[in-house]
Write a protein that holds these residues in place. Structure first.
Motif, PDB file in Angstrom:
ATOM      1  N   GLN A  36       8.706 -44.390  14.434  1.00 22.45           N
ATOM      2  CA  GLN A  36       7.769 -44.263  13.309  1.00 22.45           C
ATOM      3  C   GLN A  36       7.815 -45.496  12.407  1.00 22.45           C
ATOM      4  OE1 GLN A  36       8.816 -40.560  11.385  1.00 22.45           O
ATOM      5  NE2 GLN A  36       8.355 -39.357  13.220  1.00 22.45           N
ATOM      6  N   ILE A  37       9.030 -46.014  12.165  1.00 17.47           N
ATOM      7  CA  ILE A  37       9.177 -47.207  11.321  1.00 17.47           C
ATOM      8  C   ILE A  37       8.518 -48.413  11.987  1.00 17.47           C
ATOM      9  CG2 ILE A  37      10.841 -48.850  10.338  1.00 17.47           C
ATOM     10  CD1 ILE A  37      12.811 -46.466  10.083  1.00 17.47           C
ATOM     11  N   LEU A  79      16.940 -28.982  14.970  1.00 17.01           N
ATOM     12  CA  LEU A  79      16.457 -29.873  13.917  1.00 17.01           C
ATOM     13  C   LEU A  79      16.664 -29.245  12.541  1.00 17.01           C
ATOM     14  CD1 LEU A  79      15.016 -32.539  13.262  1.00 17.01           C
ATOM     15  CD2 LEU A  79      12.832 -31.353  13.538  1.00 17.01           C
ATOM     16  N   GLU A  80      16.378 -27.958  12.451  1.00 15.64           N
ATOM     17  CA  GLU A  80      16.545 -27.227  11.189  1.00 15.64           C
ATOM     18  C   GLU A  80      18.021 -27.184  10.776  1.00 15.64           C
ATOM     19  OE1 GLU A  80      15.727 -22.714   9.619  1.00 15.64           O
ATOM     20  OE2 GLU A  80      14.351 -23.510  11.125  1.00 15.64           O
ATOM     21  N   LYS A  81      18.893 -26.938  11.755  1.00 22.33           N
ATOM     22  CA  LYS A  81      20.336 -26.899  11.481  1.00 22.33           C
ATOM     23  C   LYS A  81      20.847 -28.255  11.011  1.00 22.33           C
ATOM     24  CE  LYS A  81      22.960 -24.971  14.674  1.00 22.33           C
ATOM     25  NZ  LYS A  81      23.377 -24.581  16.055  1.00 22.33           N
ATOM     26  N   GLU A  82      20.344 -29.324  11.639  1.00 20.69           N
ATOM     27  CA  GLU A  82      20.776 -30.672  11.281  1.00 20.69           C
ATOM     28  C   GLU A  82      20.307 -31.040   9.876  1.00 20.69           C
ATOM     29  OE1 GLU A  82      22.729 -34.221  11.570  1.00 20.69           O
ATOM     30  OE2 GLU A  82      22.864 -32.482  12.910  1.00 20.69           O
ATOM     31  N   LYS A  96      27.075 -38.154  16.269  1.00 25.83           N
ATOM     32  CA  LYS A  96      28.099 -37.127  16.467  1.00 25.83           C
ATOM     33  C   LYS A  96      27.519 -35.869  17.116  1.00 25.83           C
ATOM     34  CE  LYS A  96      31.183 -39.485  14.004  1.00 25.83           C
ATOM     35  NZ  LYS A  96      32.354 -40.144  14.607  1.00 25.83           N
ATOM     36  N   ARG A  97      26.196 -35.759  17.052  1.00 23.38           N
ATOM     37  CA  ARG A  97      25.515 -34.619  17.661  1.00 23.38           C
ATOM     38  C   ARG A  97      24.275 -35.124  18.402  1.00 23.38           C
ATOM     39  NH1 ARG A  97      27.466 -33.027  12.782  1.00 23.38           N
ATOM     40  NH2 ARG A  97      25.628 -33.636  11.612  1.00 23.38           N
ATOM     41  N   GLU A  98      23.921 -34.464  19.492  1.00 25.31           N
ATOM     42  CA  GLU A  98      22.786 -34.900  20.316  1.00 25.31           C
ATOM     43  C   GLU A  98      21.483 -34.944  19.517  1.00 25.31           C
ATOM     44  OE1 GLU A  98      22.636 -32.967  24.310  1.00 25.31           O
ATOM     45  OE2 GLU A  98      24.668 -32.330  23.807  1.00 25.31           O
ATOM     46  N   ILE A  99      21.294 -33.999  18.630  1.00 28.96           N
ATOM     47  CA  ILE A  99      20.063 -33.944  17.845  1.00 28.96           C
ATOM     48  C   ILE A  99      19.914 -35.195  16.984  1.00 28.96           C
ATOM     49  CG2 ILE A  99      21.129 -32.657  15.939  1.00 28.96           C
ATOM     50  CD1 ILE A  99      17.518 -32.213  17.228  1.00 28.96           C
ATOM     51  N   GLN A 100      21.038 -35.782  16.570  1.00 32.70           N
ATOM     52  CA  GLN A 100      20.985 -37.001  15.760  1.00 32.70           C
ATOM     53  C   GLN A 100      20.384 -38.163  16.544  1.00 32.70           C
ATOM     54  OE1 GLN A 100      25.087 -37.469  14.511  1.00 32.70           O
ATOM     55  NE2 GLN A 100      24.726 -36.364  12.609  1.00 32.70           N
ATOM     56  N   VAL A 101      20.632 -38.205  17.842  1.00 36.25           N
ATOM     57  CA  VAL A 101      20.045 -39.250  18.689  1.00 36.25           C
ATOM     58  C   VAL A 101      18.519 -39.118  18.685  1.00 36.25           C
ATOM     59  CG1 VAL A 101      19.851 -40.179  21.028  1.00 36.25           C
ATOM     60  CG2 VAL A 101      22.074 -39.393  20.186  1.00 36.25           C
ATOM     61  N   GLY A 102      18.043 -37.891  18.895  1.00 33.36           N
ATOM     62  CA  GLY A 102      16.598 -37.643  18.906  1.00 33.36           C
ATOM     63  C   GLY A 102      15.946 -37.986  17.579  1.00 33.36           C
ATOM     64  N   ILE A 103      16.601 -37.591  16.486  1.00 32.69           N
ATOM     65  CA  ILE A 103      16.076 -37.880  15.148  1.00 32.69           C
ATOM     66  C   ILE A 103      16.014 -39.390  14.924  1.00 32.69           C
ATOM     67  CG2 ILE A 103      16.574 -37.716  12.670  1.00 32.69           C
ATOM     68  CD1 ILE A 103      17.797 -34.934  13.254  1.00 32.69           C
ATOM     69  N   ALA A 104      17.092 -40.100  15.292  1.00 35.02           N
ATOM     70  CA  ALA A 104      17.163 -41.548  15.074  1.00 35.02           C
ATOM     71  C   ALA A 104      16.097 -42.295  15.861  1.00 35.02           C
ATOM     72  CB  ALA A 104      18.553 -42.057  15.446  1.00 35.02           C
ATOM     73  N   ASP A 140      20.915 -45.794   8.346  1.00 36.85           N
ATOM     74  CA  ASP A 140      21.759 -45.057   7.397  1.00 36.85           C
ATOM     75  C   ASP A 140      21.746 -43.556   7.641  1.00 36.85           C
ATOM     76  OD1 ASP A 140      22.728 -47.265   6.010  1.00 36.85           O
ATOM     77  OD2 ASP A 140      20.975 -47.350   4.712  1.00 36.85           O
ATOM     78  N   GLU A 141      20.590 -43.021   8.010  1.00 36.00           N
ATOM     79  CA  GLU A 141      20.476 -41.571   8.188  1.00 36.00           C
ATOM     80  C   GLU A 141      19.526 -41.250   9.340  1.00 36.00           C
ATOM     81  OE1 GLU A 141      21.417 -38.018   8.149  1.00 36.00           O
ATOM     82  OE2 GLU A 141      22.316 -39.154   6.510  1.00 36.00           O
ATOM     83  N   PRO A 142      20.047 -40.742  10.463  1.00 33.90           N
ATOM     84  CA  PRO A 142      21.449 -40.503  10.777  1.00 33.90           C
ATOM     85  C   PRO A 142      22.213 -41.838  10.870  1.00 33.90           C
ATOM     86  CG  PRO A 142      19.978 -39.558  12.459  1.00 33.90           C
ATOM     87  CD  PRO A 142      19.157 -40.391  11.587  1.00 33.90           C
TER      88      PRO A 142
END
Length: 229
Positions: A176-177, A202-205, A162-170, A142-144
């Motif tokens: 972690q999950i 990361l901060e911007k996202e 939609k943004r490269e940083i979202q891939v890293g976050i996901a 759900d997020e991202p």
């Protein structure tokens, strides 16, 4: 270098759309650039290929464009602008600047461990796993908001960002999950580490996510008021 036991994230394809807000004469492009692909009886778009960056851009007579094959957001934007510059340079009339939007980022990744897909079906929400039809588990985050294909080998395919940083976050979030629910197992004593996320991005996202949530929360009471009226 083998991917076994290694944690990594690779951007494989960035799809960007653009609009020029004007009609484009595709036949004029064919006359000036004989190397392009245009078969209107089969497909309404013209295919314009670049060697550097190695991309293919679909151009439609409506002025809409779709660029595929880029390996980064920056490269996708650069490719669209380069195509437009080449067209203008050889006499194709283009008046304004394009509105460029990243539509989808496809990435491959590896967590360096083995995932228990059977248990992950129950341990993760919004999953689909039918091993007799396809060896991967489909997980909708759900997020991202992305869709991740998980394989028992620890390999992943992430789409929908939609943004490269979202891939890293996901990918980091998924790891972690999986670890918290004991759904991934590592062979060595040292856990493979994913590349660190750039702090500024990361901060911007995180700021964008908070702003989107605040906007959504503001819209919901308004929708309720309209329903009561």
């Amino acid at each position: 270098m083998s991917d076994k036991g290694r944690a990594f994230i690779n951007i494989e394809n960035v799809v960007a759309s653009a609009t020029l807000k004007q009609q484009i004469d595709l036949n004029a492009i064919v006359r000036v650039f004989p190397g392009v692909e245009y078969r209107p009886e089969q497909f309404p778009g013209l295919v314009y290929r670049l060697k550097k960056p190695k991309t293919a851009t679909l151009i439609f007579s409506s002025g809409k464009m779709v660029c595929t094959g880029a390996k980064s957001e920056r490269q996708a934007r650069k490719a669209v602008l380069k195509v437009i510059d080449e067209l203008k340079r050889d006499g194709i009339v283009i008046l304004g600047k394009p509105d460029i939007t990243i539509q989808n980022i496809v990435a491959s990744a590896g967590l360096g461990g083995y995932i228990d897909l059977e248990k992950a079906t129950y341990g993760l929400k919004k999953t689909m796993y039918e091993p007799e039809q396809f060896p991967g588990l489909i997980y909708r985050m759900d997020e991202p908001k992305v869709v991740i294909l998980l394989f028992a080998s620890g390999k992943l395919v992430c789409t929908g960002a939609k943004r490269e940083i979202q891939v890293g976050i996901a990918v980091n979030k998924l790891q972690q999950i999986l670890e918290s629910k004991s759904l991934i197992f590592y062979e060595g004593t040292e856990k493979p580490r994913l590349p660190p996320l750039p702090a500024k991005e990361l901060e911007k996202e995180q700021l964008k996510v908070e702003q989107a949530k605040a906007k959504l929360a503001k819209e919901k009471p308004e929708e309720k008021d309209e329903a009561e009226d």
